[in-house]
Design an enzyme around this catalytic site. Structure first.
Site, short mmCIF file in Angstrom:
data_model
loop_
_atom_site.label_atom_id
_atom_site.label_comp_id
_atom_site.label_asym_id
_atom_site.label_seq_id
_atom_site.Cartn_x
_atom_site.Cartn_y
_atom_site.Cartn_z
N GLU A 1 36.59 33.81 53.30
CA GLU A 1 36.86 34.35 51.97
C GLU A 1 37.98 35.37 52.12
OE1 GLU A 1 33.51 35.98 49.93
OE2 GLU A 1 32.47 34.07 49.83
N ASP B 1 33.26 45.74 43.37
CA ASP B 1 33.30 46.10 44.78
C ASP B 1 32.84 47.53 45.01
OD1 ASP B 1 34.35 43.62 45.54
OD2 ASP B 1 36.36 44.24 44.96
#
Length: 263
Positions: free
Chosen positions: A49, A60
């Site tokens: 990824e 995040d």
């Protein structure tokens, strides 16, 4: 069949679970980031990824946010992120690459142009966390038409009413977010995740990969044992943030991969 489909078919035939590693493209700088990405397959990573740095990464936690900031401050761009994929493809035609991030940089580039460039660079799939299923016509459907998997996230709050909508146009695999909240915030617990994975698998034939909150080889083994594999991001990014050399980061990743493959 994409590289992602081929990878899961191969792992299934080998009786192994998948280990997926997330790194932020361009962190801490382009050359180091490229060297780390090139080292991942040899460390046992089944799917890479590749994070697209963005100025407002709302899903995040601090570790990934700071990685994105370092990358942007170092001059990382969408073009340079695609170039990392191209460089890997010179030596590796097997390991799938999934670009993960937010829609704004793709929208700014133009969907058709971005998809053509991504396909040419050797990208296999996309995870775009701020595009819900209601917006599938924006990117999901065009991506599938271009031969890219569009991977959707399911979370602890994705109830039985919502789940079919989430699964509707998903391909490649389903990414189950094991905790409620941001990346790196808590530790995933197999006892809590197991029933949720089973619930998702009852409604799809796609592999289910679990991410968020996996930091050790033992946790990777435990979580991969109740799913089709696991994703580790923040723990790897933290090693990079600590200034560890590429070889040390690769050793750390190999420990996690070995844990997942023991499941």
């Amino acid at each position: 069949m994409t590289r992602i489909d081929d990878t899961f078919a191969r792992l299934k035939a080998e009786g192994k679970k998948a280990f997926v590693a997330y790194v932020m493209a361009g962190d801490p700088d382009y050359e180091t980031s490229l060297a780390i990405v090139k080292a991942l397959p040899g460390a046992g990573v089944d799917i890479i990824e590749l994070g697209m740095p963005f100025t407002d990464p709302m899903a995040d936690g601090p570790t990934i946010q700071l990685a994105g900031q370092r990358a942007l401050e170092g001059g990382q761009t969408l073009d340079k992120t695609l170039q990392i994929a191209r460089e890997l493809r010179k030596d590796d035609q097997r390991t799938p690459i999934v670009m993960m991030g937010y829609y704004n940089p793709i929208y700014s580039r133009g969907v058709d142009r971005f998809l053509a460039q991504a396909k040419e660079a050797g990208i296999d799939g996309l995870i775009v966390v701020d595009l819900p299923p209601e917006e599938d016509d924006e990117l999901c459907i065009p991506a599938q038409a271009a031969g890219l998997n569009f991977i959707r996230l399911a979370t602890p709050t994705t109830d039985d009413k919502r789940l079919p909508k989430v699964l509707q146009n998903t391909s490649g695999f389903v990414y189950y977010v094991s905790i409620t909240g941001i990346t790196g915030a808590a530790e995933a617990q197999a006892a809590e995740v197991g029933p949720e994975v089973a619930r998702i698998k009852s409604q799809t034939d796609l592999p289910v990969i679990v991410g968020f909150g996996i930091k050790t080889p033992e946790a990777a083994q435990s979580i991969a044992g109740i799913a089709d594999g696991c994703v580790v991001g923040s723990a790897i990014v933290a090693e990079i943030a600590a200034g560890k050399p590429v070889e040390a980061v690769a050793r750390f990743v190999k420990g996690l991969a070995d844990g997942a493959h023991r499941a």
